[in-house]
Design a protein around this motif. Structure first.
Motif, PDB file in Angstrom:
ATOM      1  N   TYR A  70       0.818  -1.207   0.000  1.00 20.82           N
ATOM      2  CA  TYR A  70       0.000   0.000   0.000  1.00 20.82           C
ATOM      3  C   TYR A  70       0.855   1.263   0.000  1.00 20.82           C
ATOM      4  CZ  TYR A  70      -3.388   3.436   1.521  1.00 20.82           C
ATOM      5  OH  TYR A  70      -4.181   4.541   1.616  1.00 20.82           O
ATOM      6  N   ARG A  75       4.218   0.144  -6.622  1.00 24.49           N
ATOM      7  CA  ARG A  75       3.831  -1.271  -6.652  1.00 24.49           C
ATOM      8  C   ARG A  75       2.853  -1.530  -7.799  1.00 24.49           C
ATOM      9  NH1 ARG A  75      -0.619   1.444  -3.566  1.00 24.49           N
ATOM     10  NH2 ARG A  75      -2.226   1.028  -5.119  1.00 24.49           N
ATOM     11  N   SER A  76       2.737  -2.783  -8.145  1.00 23.85           N
ATOM     12  CA  SER A  76       1.733  -3.170  -9.124  1.00 23.85           C
ATOM     13  C   SER A  76       0.554  -3.753  -8.359  1.00 23.85           C
ATOM     14  CB  SER A  76       2.313  -4.223 -10.061  1.00 23.85           C
ATOM     15  OG  SER A  76       2.590  -5.399  -9.331  1.00 23.85           O
ATOM     16  N   SER A  77      -0.587  -3.815  -9.008  1.00 26.56           N
ATOM     17  CA  SER A  77      -1.755  -4.370  -8.327  1.00 26.56           C
ATOM     18  C   SER A  77      -1.736  -5.898  -8.381  1.00 26.56           C
ATOM     19  CB  SER A  77      -3.042  -3.829  -8.944  1.00 26.56           C
ATOM     20  OG  SER A  77      -3.151  -4.208 -10.288  1.00 26.56           O
TER      21      SER A  77
END
Lengths: 129, 129
Positions: A70, A75-77
DNA sequence: ATAAACTCTCCAGTAAGTGGAGTGTAAAGG
DNA sequence: CCTTTACACTCCACTTACTGGAGAGTTTAT
């Protein structure tokens, strides 16, 4: 804010919040004179996040993973989705087990008169090797 | 018989059987020269009973209750049935909770692309107060 | 006689907190 | 200013149902 308010606003108990602070899941500052923990808005948001994730059956460790994902703006999902899908499949397994269990138990209960007599198909089933 | 055989015949681990003996759920005799536990056929039957009841989600304490009901020749089947029905209703509650959880998680997962981009409705939902 | 297999006890750890004792601090009322 | 009340602190023990490992003794097989 003090721990009581943070707990209330995140729907957690004071004990639980203190526990989360102990294990480093949140890192509130400490008022050096009183020794009281001082929760910032960010700390509160974090607690609320954790509270929700725990409700979604994520373990503490998974909460940590989710939190770091988070707060990582790059970041990637993908990872989050993978973790979620894993949770779903765990839940599916549990659902199957529980349904099966329910079946067996209700079968036994249906065949038990539940009266003052000693005959009991439930106990018979348990003792039957 | 020794603990290894008792464990094998009851589908429990040696550690678990030793634990059950420690907490007094079974009371095998002890060979005074070797110190080895000696499980009788009755002890074995008891272990098998416990193993089954545990699989049926009865707690250790409930296993004890069931065992005492089982060995009481004058017991009524009422109590056993009541305990079983209670278990079933616990399972029902758990089933509802898990189904609800699954719903929510799969809704989130379905709305998450799971790609290399940072947007993630799952994390959004967790952080949404 | 020795090695493998089995058993013993005791201690620590797991997950995720909860409960309580004993003590210190802050805020409100008089 | 003083006291009461509410809140906070740490530390320890307990919960459930085991599991893992160390170190040592016992039994069985070769």
């Amino acid at each position: 804010m003090n721990i009581g308010k943070a707990a209330k606003l995140s729907n957690l108990t004071v004990k639980t919040v203190r526990y989360y602070a102990d294990i480093g899941l949140v890192k509130p500052l400490k008022n050096s004179s009183s020794g009281y923990r001082d929760f910032s808005e960010d700390d509160l948001a974090q607690l609320q996040f954790i509270a929700k994730a725990r409700k979604f059956n994520f373990s503490i460790q998974e909460c940590e993973e989710l939190l770091s994902l988070y707060s990582d703006k790059n970041r990637s999902s993908k990872e989050v989705k993978a973790l979620t899908l894993e949770k779903i499949s765990e839940i599916d397994t549990k659902l199957i087990e529980l349904k099966d269990l329910r079946h067996q138990l209700s079968f036994l209960a249906n065949n038990c008169k539940g009266n003052d007599r000693p005959e009991c198909p439930i106990l018979d089933a348990l003792s039957d090797v």
